[in-house]
Design a protein around this motif. Structure first.
Motif, PDB file in Angstrom:
ATOM      1  N   GLU A  55       0.815  -1.217   0.000  1.00  0.00           N
ATOM      2  CA  GLU A  55       0.000   0.000   0.000  1.00  0.00           C
ATOM      3  C   GLU A  55       0.847   1.265   0.000  1.00  0.00           C
ATOM      4  O   GLU A  55       0.465   2.275  -0.581  1.00  0.00           O
ATOM      5  N   LEU A  56       2.006   1.182   0.681  1.00  0.00           N
ATOM      6  CA  LEU A  56       2.846   2.384   0.752  1.00  0.00           C
ATOM      7  C   LEU A  56       3.291   2.809  -0.641  1.00  0.00           C
ATOM      8  O   LEU A  56       3.261   3.990  -0.985  1.00  0.00           O
TER       9      LEU A  56
ATOM     10  N   TRP B  92      11.381   6.078  -8.982  1.00  0.00           N
ATOM     11  CA  TRP B  92      12.603   6.473  -8.291  1.00  0.00           C
ATOM     12  C   TRP B  92      12.269   7.210  -6.994  1.00  0.00           C
ATOM     13  O   TRP B  92      12.843   6.952  -5.946  1.00  0.00           O
ATOM     14  N   GLN B  93      11.321   8.126  -7.085  1.00  0.00           N
ATOM     15  CA  GLN B  93      10.919   8.875  -5.887  1.00  0.00           C
ATOM     16  C   GLN B  93      10.314   7.943  -4.848  1.00  0.00           C
ATOM     17  O   GLN B  93      10.566   8.083  -3.649  1.00  0.00           O
TER      18      GLN B  93
ATOM     19  N   VAL C  62      10.167   6.572   0.029  1.00  0.00           N
ATOM     20  CA  VAL C  62       9.227   5.745   0.789  1.00  0.00           C
ATOM     21  C   VAL C  62       9.844   4.401   1.183  1.00  0.00           C
ATOM     22  O   VAL C  62       9.860   4.042   2.356  1.00  0.00           O
TER      23      VAL C  62
ATOM     24  N   GLU D  33       1.818   1.907  -3.402  1.00  0.00           N
ATOM     25  CA  GLU D  33       0.637   2.237  -4.210  1.00  0.00           C
ATOM     26  C   GLU D  33       0.164   3.651  -3.932  1.00  0.00           C
ATOM     27  O   GLU D  33      -0.195   4.396  -4.844  1.00  0.00           O
ATOM     28  N   VAL D  34       0.162   4.020  -2.662  1.00  0.00           N
ATOM     29  CA  VAL D  34      -0.312   5.355  -2.324  1.00  0.00           C
ATOM     30  C   VAL D  34       0.645   6.402  -2.902  1.00  0.00           C
ATOM     31  O   VAL D  34       0.222   7.424  -3.418  1.00  0.00           O
ATOM     32  N   ALA D  35       1.938   6.093  -2.868  1.00  0.00           N
ATOM     33  CA  ALA D  35       2.903   7.022  -3.461  1.00  0.00           C
ATOM     34  C   ALA D  35       2.635   7.176  -4.959  1.00  0.00           C
ATOM     35  O   ALA D  35       2.708   8.278  -5.507  1.00  0.00           O
ATOM     36  N   ALA D  36       2.287   6.048  -5.597  1.00  0.00           N
ATOM     37  CA  ALA D  36       1.998   6.111  -7.037  1.00  0.00           C
ATOM     38  C   ALA D  36       0.772   6.978  -7.313  1.00  0.00           C
ATOM     39  O   ALA D  36       0.785   7.806  -8.230  1.00  0.00           O
ATOM     40  N   THR D  37      -0.290   6.815  -6.508  1.00  0.00           N
ATOM     41  CA  THR D  37      -1.482   7.622  -6.773  1.00  0.00           C
ATOM     42  C   THR D  37      -1.221   9.097  -6.494  1.00  0.00           C
ATOM     43  O   THR D  37      -1.884   9.961  -7.047  1.00  0.00           O
ATOM     44  N   LEU D  38      -0.233   9.375  -5.634  1.00  0.00           N
ATOM     45  CA  LEU D  38       0.073  10.776  -5.346  1.00  0.00           C
ATOM     46  C   LEU D  38       0.999  11.368  -6.405  1.00  0.00           C
ATOM     47  O   LEU D  38       1.425  12.515  -6.284  1.00  0.00           O
ATOM     48  N   GLY D  39       1.336  10.585  -7.412  1.00  0.00           N
ATOM     49  CA  GLY D  39       2.092  11.125  -8.530  1.00  0.00           C
ATOM     50  C   GLY D  39       3.591  10.901  -8.451  1.00  0.00           C
ATOM     51  O   GLY D  39       4.324  11.413  -9.288  1.00  0.00           O
ATOM     52  N   ALA D  40       4.062  10.148  -7.434  1.00  0.00           N
ATOM     53  CA  ALA D  40       5.503   9.905  -7.347  1.00  0.00           C
ATOM     54  C   ALA D  40       5.912   8.904  -8.416  1.00  0.00           C
ATOM     55  O   ALA D  40       5.191   7.945  -8.663  1.00  0.00           O
ATOM     56  N   ASN D  41       7.060   9.126  -9.026  1.00  0.00           N
ATOM     57  CA  ASN D  41       7.540   8.125  -9.972  1.00  0.00           C
ATOM     58  C   ASN D  41       8.282   7.033  -9.207  1.00  0.00           C
ATOM     59  O   ASN D  41       8.429   7.093  -7.997  1.00  0.00           O
TER      60      ASN D  41
END
Lengths: 349, 298
Positions: B191-192, B204-205, B210, B194-202
């Motif tokens: 989930e960590l 690498w970020q 995370v 996934e949530v980063a992905a939905t927030l627009g992180a690529n």
């Protein structure tokens, strides 16, 4: 922004999670995806978010008429909130909320604007003074609101919540869902939330989508799905229900449209739609014996046993009524369903 | 000391188990270490200092701690990649690769040392190709940056020189990093990411901001274990190191040499310095680890 789902199919190996599901989520509404576990509701939400992709060759996901089926999650402008919050525990509340803004490559807002927006969001979720705390220092309800603020920080067009209150205890859950309802009134963002709790869905949603076994059973307002369930499953899933043989009702000589019943069908009656009257030979009604009285609570719940086939029936009557009837355990009574719904035999659940 | 519990606990056996723990630790760990200190205490301070600060001993400390540190760092990087691949992807032969990771644990260190030497020697399987490359590389480096004595610093050969020590220490340290990271990676909530992905992180970020902070405590633990093991390693190193005094002689070997000369006090003096240095280093690493998990509640 409205969300359209067209013929989405998702299989995991031999298991079908979604079987050609279509759905239109209305813009600005709070919609509940309601169903038992394994009904495919979370999978549908994840596909809408872009966290999972539908089977190749199956249908489309559209946001406001625009095809986003192959758009990655980060570009869909959705906010996603997980049941277990998924907060970044090495970051402060502030950094958690700012994350979505800070990772932007293009048009990243200046630091001052990020600070400003985070504080506005903290105010919106009523946790202004917690900016410098770490997630483990917060309660469950606070964490979930921070997760919500973090999702809102990127100004999503659609908000998706996966069992948002599932990990909270009963009291906080009730408070938070009222709060979410009010919160939604304030922002009017298209919101879709997954829940297996029918009470929760009926209480706060504008529209309820009932799912079962990879399919959508019914879509409608809470009142609609509760009062006029489209299928036996919806009837059983939303509140308590008695399933009676159409035959026993026909035999009982109860008036109303019973003659119209096919003899082989099943009758669905909610416990509060059953009238309990003292037994009187020849009078209409299904004869039953009172087996148990649960008198704690605003209504008295009676457990009865039909004389004819020993099947159990639940009825709810007011406590005043209970006193008036002067019922004892093992007394013989007559049951008269007030509002019934008939489903044909083969419509098995 | 607040060791005695006056309150009754629902977990019985505290006194017994603590007593056992202390007795066991004392017998296995504390007594031998204390003996080393005791033996050294027989020396006068100037004698001790003369042994500990003799050029050959100091050079061996530099070799042992320096190369161990470097090997542990390299293991931290590649161990992380290895653990990531083993946990995140499923591919044919994954179980086998997973099993291979434990091999340096199980293999007698002498066997490992001889095997590595045979492979990396100038006429070995790998050495016959890599050894000339290494020599040429060092030559180039010397031409490019002439003010550093590269042949002395990095060695001119793979086996029987400093690179050999590094190879052996990397070999024996790898499982520590992989095995400490694997369970943590397994537990890492998807989930960590996934949530980063939905927030627009690529990607690498997501990894750097995370995932990496989540793995940091375990990575430091693995690093510390690999380092501690490398500092104390003897068996595999002596075969491949060449053991040139002042250049590729590790401290444990020096201790053995002193013992063979019946210089017990000299040997324990070096051991005591090594013990204290290791202790201080591990303490620092532990503090670093404590700092890296300051956000986590346990």
């Amino acid at each position: 922004m409205s969300v359209q789902v067209h013929n989405i199919r998702k299989t995991f190996g031999h298991y079908t999670a979604l079987a050609d599901v279509s759905l239109a989520v209305k813009s600005g509404k709070l919609t509940a995806l309601l169903g038992p576990s394994g009904s495919g509701k979370t999978t549908l939400l994840r596909i809408i978010a872009g966290l999972e992709y539908a089977d190749p060759g199956s249908g489309q996901i559209q946001f406001h008429g625009e095809d986003v089926t192959n758009v990655p999650a980060g570009k869909r402008k959705v906010g996603f909130v997980f049941q277990h919050y998924a907060l970044f525990r090495h970051m402060t509340v502030f950094a958690n909320i700012a994350f979505g803004l800070r990772v932007r490559r293009h048009n990243r807002p200046p630091q001052a604007e990020i600070t400003d927006r985070v504080h506005k969001l903290l105010k919106l979720v009523q946790l202004e003074n917690l900016a410098e705390r770490f997630p483990h220092q917060l309660s469950g309800g606070q964490r979930q609101r921070i997760a919500l603020a973090r999702a809102l920080a990127v100004e999503p067009k659609v908000l998706l919540l996966d069992e948002p209150f599932g990990a909270l205890d009963a009291k906080v859950r009730k408070e938070l869902r009222r709060w979410l309802r009010q919160f939604h009134e304030g922002i009017h963002l298209t919101t879709l939330f997954v829940t297996h709790d029918q009470e929760e869905a009926l209480e706060i949603a504008d529209e309820v989508v009932v799912m079962n076994q990879a399919k959508i059973e019914q879509v409608g307002s809470p009142q609609e799905v509760y009062d006029r369930p489209a299928t036996p499953f919806v009837y059983e899933f939303l509140g308590n229900v008695n399933v009676l043989q159409a035959k026993s009702l026909a035999n009982s000589g109860t008036p109303s449209s019973l003659s119209a019943l096919q003899a082989g069908g099943h009758i669905y009656v909610r416990p509060h739609d059953i009238e309990v009257v003292p037994h009187e030979t020849g009078a209409p009604g299904i004869p039953a014996v009172l087996r148990y009285i649960h008198a704690a609570g605003p209504q008295a719940r009676l457990t009865l046993e039909q004389v004819e086939n020993r099947a159990t029936v639940d009825a709810e009557i007011s406590r005043a009524e209970l006193v008036r009837l002067d019922l004892r355990i093992n007394s013989l009574v007559l049951l008269r369903p007030r509002q019934i719904r008939c489903f044909a035999e083969d419509y098995a659940i | 000391m607040l060791l005695a519990r006056t309150q009754r606990s629902v977990l019985p056996g505290f006194g017994l188990s603590l007593g056992f723990t202390l007795a066991y630790l004392g017998l296995i760990v504390l007594v031998p270490l204390a003996a080393a200190f005791l033996k050294t205490a027989g020396m006068s301070w100037p004698d001790f200092w003369a042994v500990a600060s003799s050029p050959r001993v100091v050079a061996s400390f530099k070799v042992s701690f320096g190369i161990s540190l470097f090997a542990a760092l390299v293991n931290a990087v590649f161990g992380l990649i290895l653990a990531w691949v083993l946990v995140r992807y499923s591919f044919p032969g994954r179980r086998l690769v997973d099993g291979l990771v434990d091999l340096p644990f199980a293999l007698p260190t002498a066997v490992a040392g001889i095997a590595l030497t045979a492979i990396y020697a100038q006429n070995g399987w790998v050495g016959q190709w890599l050894d000339p490359l290494w020599a040429r590389g060092i030559q180039r480096l010397s031409n490019l940056i002439p003010w550093v004595n590269w042949p002395e610093f990095l060695g001119v050969k793979l086996a029987f020189d400093r690179p050999g020590i590094f190879i052996a220490l990397t070999f024996i340290g790898l499982p520590f990093v992989v095995r400490t990271l694997q369970p943590v990676l397994n537990e890492l909530e998807p989930e960590l990411e996934e949530v980063a992905a939905t927030l627009g992180a690529n990607r690498w970020q997501t990894m750097t901001r995370v995932v990496f902070p989540e793995l940091m405590p375990a990575l430091i633990t693995g690093f510390a274990l690999a380092f501690a093991r490398a500092v104390g390693e003897y068996g595999s190193v002596v075969f491949i190191a060449g053991n040139m005094p002042m250049h590729s002689e590790i401290t444990p070997l020096l201790i053995i040499t002193k013992l063979e000369q019946y210089d017990y006090q000299g040997a324990t003096a070096i051991a005591v310095v090594m013990l204290v240095a290791s202790f201080v280093l591990l303490l620092c690493i532990n503090l670093l680890q404590k700092w890296s998990r300051r956000y986590y509640r346990f």
